[in-house]
Write an enzyme that holds these catalytic residues in place. Structure first.
Site, PDB file in Angstrom:
ATOM      1  N   ASN A   9     -49.846 -10.180 -34.249  1.00 39.86           N
ATOM      2  CA  ASN A   9     -48.907  -9.560 -34.060  1.00 39.86           C
ATOM      3  C   ASN A   9     -48.919  -7.950 -35.015  1.00 39.86           C
ATOM      4  O   ASN A   9     -47.793  -8.672 -36.059  1.00 39.86           O
ATOM      5  CB  ASN A   9     -47.325 -10.010 -33.506  1.00 39.86           C
ATOM      6  CG  ASN A   9     -46.393  -8.465 -32.509  1.00 39.86           C
ATOM      7  OD1 ASN A   9     -46.745  -7.730 -32.582  1.00 39.86           O
ATOM      8  ND2 ASN A   9     -46.103  -9.536 -31.616  1.00 39.86           N
ATOM      9  N   ARG A  20     -40.748   5.979 -42.007  1.00 39.83           N
ATOM     10  CA  ARG A  20     -41.071   7.652 -42.278  1.00 39.83           C
ATOM     11  C   ARG A  20     -42.110   8.939 -41.540  1.00 39.83           C
ATOM     12  O   ARG A  20     -41.858   9.703 -42.214  1.00 39.83           O
ATOM     13  CB  ARG A  20     -41.537   7.043 -43.053  1.00 39.83           C
ATOM     14  CG  ARG A  20     -41.248   6.367 -44.555  1.00 39.83           C
ATOM     15  CD  ARG A  20     -39.639   6.648 -45.372  1.00 39.83           C
ATOM     16  NE  ARG A  20     -40.655   8.024 -46.275  1.00 39.83           N
ATOM     17  CZ  ARG A  20     -41.238   8.053 -47.572  1.00 39.83           C
ATOM     18  NH1 ARG A  20     -40.629   6.731 -48.706  1.00 39.83           N
ATOM     19  NH2 ARG A  20     -41.918   9.523 -47.861  1.00 39.83           N
ATOM     20  N   HIS A  24     -45.647  -5.629 -28.657  1.00 42.09           N
ATOM     21  CA  HIS A  24     -45.145  -5.978 -27.941  1.00 42.09           C
ATOM     22  C   HIS A  24     -44.135  -4.023 -28.025  1.00 42.09           C
ATOM     23  O   HIS A  24     -42.451  -4.422 -28.308  1.00 42.09           O
ATOM     24  CB  HIS A  24     -43.800  -6.895 -28.779  1.00 42.09           C
ATOM     25  CG  HIS A  24     -43.167  -7.495 -27.204  1.00 42.09           C
ATOM     26  ND1 HIS A  24     -42.583  -8.501 -27.488  1.00 42.09           N
ATOM     27  CD2 HIS A  24     -42.375  -6.935 -26.621  1.00 42.09           C
ATOM     28  CE1 HIS A  24     -41.775  -9.008 -26.678  1.00 42.09           C
ATOM     29  NE2 HIS A  24     -41.444  -7.477 -25.872  1.00 42.09           N
ATOM     30  N   ARG A  41     -41.733  -1.742 -26.791  1.00 40.32           N
ATOM     31  CA  ARG A  41     -40.038  -2.004 -26.357  1.00 40.32           C
ATOM     32  C   ARG A  41     -39.624  -0.557 -25.197  1.00 40.32           C
ATOM     33  O   ARG A  41     -40.567   0.576 -26.131  1.00 40.32           O
ATOM     34  CB  ARG A  41     -39.102  -2.484 -26.783  1.00 40.32           C
ATOM     35  CG  ARG A  41     -39.447  -3.979 -27.299  1.00 40.32           C
ATOM     36  CD  ARG A  41     -37.967  -4.513 -27.645  1.00 40.32           C
ATOM     37  NE  ARG A  41     -38.453  -6.193 -27.734  1.00 40.32           N
ATOM     38  CZ  ARG A  41     -39.080  -7.169 -28.816  1.00 40.32           C
ATOM     39  NH1 ARG A  41     -40.149  -6.053 -29.203  1.00 40.32           N
ATOM     40  NH2 ARG A  41     -38.766  -8.349 -28.289  1.00 40.32           N
ATOM     41  N   GLU A  91     -47.226  -7.636 -24.978  1.00 45.76           N
ATOM     42  CA  GLU A  91     -46.102  -8.235 -24.069  1.00 45.76           C
ATOM     43  C   GLU A  91     -45.537  -7.311 -23.451  1.00 45.76           C
ATOM     44  O   GLU A  91     -44.657  -6.786 -23.432  1.00 45.76           O
ATOM     45  CB  GLU A  91     -45.526  -9.121 -25.743  1.00 45.76           C
ATOM     46  CG  GLU A  91     -46.809 -10.308 -26.210  1.00 45.76           C
ATOM     47  CD  GLU A  91     -46.521 -11.330 -27.445  1.00 45.76           C
ATOM     48  OE1 GLU A  91     -46.190 -12.568 -27.453  1.00 45.76           O
ATOM     49  OE2 GLU A  91     -45.110 -10.979 -27.941  1.00 45.76           O
ATOM     50  N   THR A  99     -35.694  -8.807 -31.024  1.00 46.54           N
ATOM     51  CA  THR A  99     -36.796  -9.816 -30.876  1.00 46.54           C
ATOM     52  C   THR A  99     -36.548 -10.674 -29.804  1.00 46.54           C
ATOM     53  O   THR A  99     -35.562 -10.799 -29.507  1.00 46.54           O
ATOM     54  CB  THR A  99     -36.511 -10.413 -32.184  1.00 46.54           C
ATOM     55  OG1 THR A  99     -38.302 -11.411 -32.381  1.00 46.54           O
ATOM     56  CG2 THR A  99     -35.982 -11.698 -32.096  1.00 46.54           C
ATOM     57  N   HIS A 139     -43.603 -17.471 -31.997  1.00 44.62           N
ATOM     58  CA  HIS A 139     -42.152 -16.943 -32.210  1.00 44.62           C
ATOM     59  C   HIS A 139     -41.586 -17.945 -33.968  1.00 44.62           C
ATOM     60  O   HIS A 139     -41.388 -18.667 -34.105  1.00 44.62           O
ATOM     61  CB  HIS A 139     -41.181 -16.322 -31.384  1.00 44.62           C
ATOM     62  CG  HIS A 139     -40.263 -15.761 -31.598  1.00 44.62           C
ATOM     63  ND1 HIS A 139     -39.598 -15.049 -31.149  1.00 44.62           N
ATOM     64  CD2 HIS A 139     -38.830 -16.279 -32.009  1.00 44.62           C
ATOM     65  CE1 HIS A 139     -38.850 -14.133 -31.580  1.00 44.62           C
ATOM     66  NE2 HIS A 139     -38.468 -15.052 -32.485  1.00 44.62           N
ATOM     67  N   ASP A 140     -41.952 -17.503 -34.917  1.00 40.90           N
ATOM     68  CA  ASP A 140     -41.756 -18.090 -35.832  1.00 40.90           C
ATOM     69  C   ASP A 140     -42.357 -18.568 -36.204  1.00 40.90           C
ATOM     70  O   ASP A 140     -42.106 -19.565 -37.222  1.00 40.90           O
ATOM     71  CB  ASP A 140     -39.817 -18.161 -36.001  1.00 40.90           C
ATOM     72  CG  ASP A 140     -38.743 -17.290 -36.307  1.00 40.90           C
ATOM     73  OD1 ASP A 140     -39.123 -16.162 -35.795  1.00 40.90           O
ATOM     74  OD2 ASP A 140     -37.875 -17.746 -35.619  1.00 40.90           O
ATOM     75  N   GLY A 187     -46.847 -12.529 -35.654  1.00 42.73           N
ATOM     76  CA  GLY A 187     -46.384 -11.169 -36.381  1.00 42.73           C
ATOM     77  C   GLY A 187     -45.555 -11.483 -37.341  1.00 42.73           C
ATOM     78  O   GLY A 187     -45.899 -11.189 -38.630  1.00 42.73           O
TER      79      GLY A 187
END
Length: 237
Positions: free
Chosen positions: A7, A18, A43, A45, A70, A100, A190-191, A213
């Site tokens: 990810n 920046r 992913h 958003r 995603e 998240t 996830h994690d 990710g």
């Protein structure tokens, strides 16, 4: 072997902090594939705070492994995904202001909605996966939606495992066993990290793919991206 999809949201976050195009998201996607990653995950958003809608288009020509997009299936997301036709779309019930992902679908409550959405993607030849909590009822509900795969939401496992609670894997193992028995492919994310990925993989039957990710990018700050990708591949083999 379980596939590793990287990810790259965090690369986009760093770039956006920046302005400009450094680090280059497209170049990073090319590099992680060259280093051995078997997929690239993004992913986007609605506020485009990391991956932008333009990134979705720019990445399409360079992702030659698996392209996994995603997101919450709002209209704009759906329109772009149906146009791009990635390898896989992973449906996540994110609130627009979520930092998240923090919960899976209630596949029972949202069954009819998910059925309609999934049919649209599958009609375009896009493999579908839905983000779910490790709950046997939700796995059965996922099957009823017609999805190809589920993605197990692994934050709870990762947290408990870091505290030494290896039994936290049990709900995930049972859900994977059920999914396998009813013809659902199993992804996870996830994690997940270098600290927990081997234990997780070794205890999840039929694990097809992990999407990683935040941990992978963070670990790469110390160890280097090429080295970290190879470390994950070794632990997943």
């Amino acid at each position: 072997m379980t596939k590793l999809s990287v990810n790259i949201n965090k690369i986009a976050t760093l770039r956006n902090s920046r302005g400009g195009n450094t680090p280059n998201v497209v170049r990073f996607a090319e590099d992680v594939q060259r280093f051995g990653a078997e997929g690239v995950t993004i992913h986007p958003r609605p506020d485009e705070r990391h991956i932008t809608y333009q990134d979705i288009y720019d990445l399409k020509p360079v992702v030659y492994t698996e392209y996994n997009i995603e997101g919450n299936p709002i209209k704009k997301f759906m329109d772009i995904v149906l146009e791009i036709k990635p390898t896989q779309v992973t449906l996540v019930p994110d609130a627009e202001d979520a930092i998240t992902s923090n919960a899976g679908w209630d596949t029972i409550k949202h069954k009819d909605f998910l059925i309609d959405i999934i049919k649209e993607f599958q009609a375009k030849g896009i493999r579908t996966s839905i983000f779910v909590d490790p709950d046997l009822r939700q796995i059965e509900g996922a099957k009823a939606t017609g999805t190809d795969r589920i993605e197990l939401y692994t934050e709870s496992f990762a947290h408990e495992y870091s505290l030494g609670n290896e039994s936290a894997i049990l709900p995930y193992s049972k859900c994977a066993e059920l999914a396998n028995s009813i013809g659902l492919g199993v992804n996870a994310g996830h994690d997940l990290s270098l600290d927990n990925i081997k234990f997780f993989k070794d205890n999840i039957p039929g694990l097809l793919e992990v999407s990683i990710g935040h941990a992978l990018i963070s670990e790469s700050l110390y160890l280097g991206i090429e080295n970290v990708v190879q470390m994950y591949l070794h632990k997943l083999s």
